[in-house]
Design a protein around this motif. Sequence first.
Motif, PDB file in Angstrom:
ATOM      1  N   ARG A  51      20.724  -1.028  45.837  1.00 10.21           N
ATOM      2  CA  ARG A  51      19.470  -1.531  45.292  1.00 10.21           C
ATOM      3  C   ARG A  51      18.735  -2.295  46.386  1.00 10.21           C
TER       4      ARG A  51
ATOM      5  N   THR B 276      19.151  -9.619  37.169  1.00 11.25           N
ATOM      6  CA  THR B 276      19.858  -8.935  38.253  1.00 11.25           C
ATOM      7  C   THR B 276      21.127  -9.683  38.623  1.00 11.25           C
TER       8      THR B 276
ATOM      9  N   TYR C  27      20.178   2.533  39.024  1.00 10.06           N
ATOM     10  CA  TYR C  27      19.743   2.564  40.410  1.00 10.06           C
ATOM     11  C   TYR C  27      20.191   3.873  41.043  1.00 10.06           C
TER      12      TYR C  27
END
Length: 372
Positions: free
Chosen positions: A52, A220, A337
């Motif tokens: 990511r 996140t 992702y």
Amino acid sequence: MNKIKWLFAVLALAVVAAGVWYYSQDDDDDDEEEVGNYATMTIAQRDYIVSRDFTAKIETEQPAEIRPQVSGRIVKICVNEGARVRKGQTLFVLDQVQYSAAVRSAEAKVNSANAQLATARQNVEGREALHNRKVIGDFDMNKARNELSEAKAALDEARAELVSARNDLSYTVVKSPSDGVIGMIDYRIGELVDPSMETPLTIVSDFRRIRAYTAISEKTLYDLSQYYGCSPEELPGKLPEVTIITYWGKELDQKGHIDAISGHVDMSTGSVYIRASFDNPHGIFHNGSNAVLKVPYHLKDAIVIPQEATFEVQDRYFVSKVVNGVTRTTEIQVFPYNDGQSYAVTSGLKPGDVIVAEGGGLVREGTKLKRK
């Protein structure tokens, strides 16, 4: 007359034969379209790494703003912008006249204080002799001793002033606090500078070790903690090596580590800050550079398919799965992702399934696939 009838019969048979031939050709074309010529793939599992990307700001490990510690006009600039310097190397020289005078004045005070101390000691010695013979009383004796103490204090004060004056004089020679490279110099000879000025004289940066700072959301941070099975505080020790790329696409050869995560959330942005450290021996990155920090996820026994095998409808992903030689549109779930070329499938497919590997969205439901 019979000849004419016979000729019409022959012509009719020819027309019928031509129609049958055309129809047969048309049927062959339809069968070819139904069969289709699509590449297929059989689903298997493998380890897969997907990263990511986060926008990061680069700081050298020891960026030092160079500011004067005393006021004065610049009389000499000893380095060029962009030059590499060593720790202790002279960078600037300020006007030293007033500071040299202050040193001489302080030295004179020290000499005067030494003389007064010597006099006070002699006075005490003389009075002690008189006091022992009962010539003077205790008052005079104590007064002499007090004067000696005052003389000692005056000497200590004068010495402190001398140290301060010498320090101020030494500060007129501005030296580098570390090894590094000189940044831009915003001042010129003759300009007056002082410790409170907003813009530093320059910045010395050591490019051999850099730190990348980036902001991530609370979500996140939570996802990373859940994925690696630890608390946010333990995350730096759990995360694998990370990579960093310049804004023009050059990847740093050296891998880095996330070694710090801020313990609070920025109230203005709702972000959590992380820091990754890297060796930067060739100076690819500079202080203030922009970069892309790539944080990897290691997926074990993942089902990985090319993105061109999928098609998307209203944020839902589908593939054309081949079941008994016939295509069936199948919905799948993918890892959030990806690397821009493949998807890691989390549900909807299993090892051994066969899917159309290219142009999955172009295959009609129920198409027969007899060749790959």
